[in-house]
Motif scaffolding. Sequence first.
Motif, PDB file in Angstrom:
ATOM      1  N   HIS A 102      34.816  28.080  -2.814  1.00  0.00           N
ATOM      2  CA  HIS A 102      36.032  27.613  -2.131  1.00  0.00           C
ATOM      3  C   HIS A 102      37.071  27.321  -3.213  1.00  0.00           C
ATOM      4  CE1 HIS A 102      34.322  23.739  -3.206  1.00  0.00           C
ATOM      5  NE2 HIS A 102      35.365  23.086  -2.768  1.00  0.00           N
TER       6      HIS A 102
ATOM      7  N   GLU B   2      31.706  20.429  -8.356  1.00  0.00           N
ATOM      8  CA  GLU B   2      32.226  19.194  -7.766  1.00  0.00           C
ATOM      9  C   GLU B   2      31.207  18.086  -7.526  1.00  0.00           C
ATOM     10  OE1 GLU B   2      34.490  20.390  -4.461  1.00  0.00           O
ATOM     11  OE2 GLU B   2      32.826  21.200  -3.351  1.00  0.00           O
TER      12      GLU B   2
ATOM     13  N   LEU C 271      39.922  14.691  -0.241  1.00  0.00           N
ATOM     14  CA  LEU C 271      38.624  15.210  -0.691  1.00  0.00           C
ATOM     15  C   LEU C 271      37.463  14.665   0.132  1.00  0.00           C
ATOM     16  CD1 LEU C 271      37.142  16.911  -2.968  1.00  0.00           C
ATOM     17  CD2 LEU C 271      36.655  14.686  -4.014  1.00  0.00           C
TER      18      LEU C 271
ATOM     19  N   HIS D 177      40.990  18.676  -6.389  1.00  0.00           N
ATOM     20  CA  HIS D 177      39.992  18.953  -7.437  1.00  0.00           C
ATOM     21  C   HIS D 177      40.571  18.826  -8.850  1.00  0.00           C
ATOM     22  CE1 HIS D 177      38.768  21.183  -3.755  1.00  0.00           C
ATOM     23  NE2 HIS D 177      37.544  20.849  -4.103  1.00  0.00           N
TER      24      HIS D 177
ATOM     25  N   GLY E  92      40.463  24.720   0.857  1.00  0.00           N
ATOM     26  CA  GLY E  92      40.172  23.732  -0.168  1.00  0.00           C
ATOM     27  C   GLY E  92      38.963  22.888   0.162  1.00  0.00           C
TER      28      GLY E  92
ATOM     29  N   HIS F 121      33.023  16.752  -0.091  1.00  0.00           N
ATOM     30  CA  HIS F 121      33.805  16.927   1.136  1.00  0.00           C
ATOM     31  C   HIS F 121      33.102  16.331   2.352  1.00  0.00           C
ATOM     32  CE1 HIS F 121      36.687  19.604  -0.793  1.00  0.00           C
ATOM     33  NE2 HIS F 121      35.661  20.151  -1.426  1.00  0.00           N
TER      34      HIS F 121
ATOM     35  N   VAL G 288      38.382  25.614  -5.749  1.00  0.00           N
ATOM     36  CA  VAL G 288      37.987  24.438  -6.513  1.00  0.00           C
ATOM     37  C   VAL G 288      38.596  24.421  -7.915  1.00  0.00           C
ATOM     38  CG1 VAL G 288      35.859  25.448  -7.441  1.00  0.00           C
ATOM     39  CG2 VAL G 288      35.934  23.000  -7.004  1.00  0.00           C
TER      40      VAL G 288
HETATM   41 ZN   LIG Z   1      35.770  21.117  -3.185  1.00  0.00          ZN
END
Ligand SMILES: [Zn+2]
Length: 307
Positions: free
Chosen positions: A199, A277, A90, A132, A221, A65, A201
């Motif tokens: 968060h 992530e 993203l 995601h 998000g 992010h 995800v």
């Molecule tokens: Zn994320």
Amino acid sequence: MVTRLAALPAALLAALLLTVTACSAPGTGRSGVVVTTNILGDITREIVGDQADVTVLMKPGADPHSFGVSARDAARIENAALLVHNGLGLEEGVARNVEAAAGQGVPTLAVGEEVDPIPYAGGRTAREPDPHFWTDPVRVLKAVDVIADRVVEHVDGVDEGKVRASAAAYRERVEELDAWMRGEFAKIPEGRRNLVTDHHVFGYLAQRYGFEVIGAVIPSGTTLASPSGSDLKSLADAVRGAGVRTVFADSSQPDRLVRVMARETGLDIDVVPLYSESLTAADGGAPTYLRMMRANTEAVTTGLTDQ
Ligand SMILES: [Zn+2]
């Protein structure tokens, strides 16, 4: 020019035209594939193999992010034959670079837009598209197909047969991953398939494998948002209500807020780290997409079964 061309033997003329149309961007000097996130970078490398250079912008363990690029990376993006990015909001730190490259005619592929995106499961970003998608391997199969197509279309000099063969071989491994994940998650007792994360995800994973998303500590998000005191309190209430005793936090993020929420419940809550992530360096627990997903599946299955 016309007369001179007309004077050329037909076979030579045909060969010349073929050479010109086979070049994706004749005269631009663009080459190689540049990929924003390290997860898509790994997948793209599996597909491209030794057929072209693949540059991955996001460092191991970075936050997709928020990571940004150096001036040198920005120049690389502008000279790419193909720019692969996740999209759907993203990579907030490189959105400007992606836009600039597209404006200069660099072919760009926003993979998230091609894999049937769904909105976030809840929180402040509910109804916005969730980027995601890689938490669902079935969507990654689609991603493999579309990346292979664009590489063949835009990157000069690649052998299409080799790219298609690499994509097919990687597809098989992702299909195996999906089947294995299904089997592992089936071991979690009924009524315990509840996810609480740092968060939002895991919306795609939850939908694919039948989990309920109880909530996220950052009710958004993106990791760039932050929860209020009342957000933390209402999540703590939801966690208590659902009988959840294990919550998950990305290992690349500080888990301070997750622990604050866990304390707020007044219960003994386990905070389990995941690689949700970002890949790790080669010596970490998630150096590839496939290893990342296996590590997370084991952590979620054990965490929710033993709670
Ligand atoms: Zn994320």
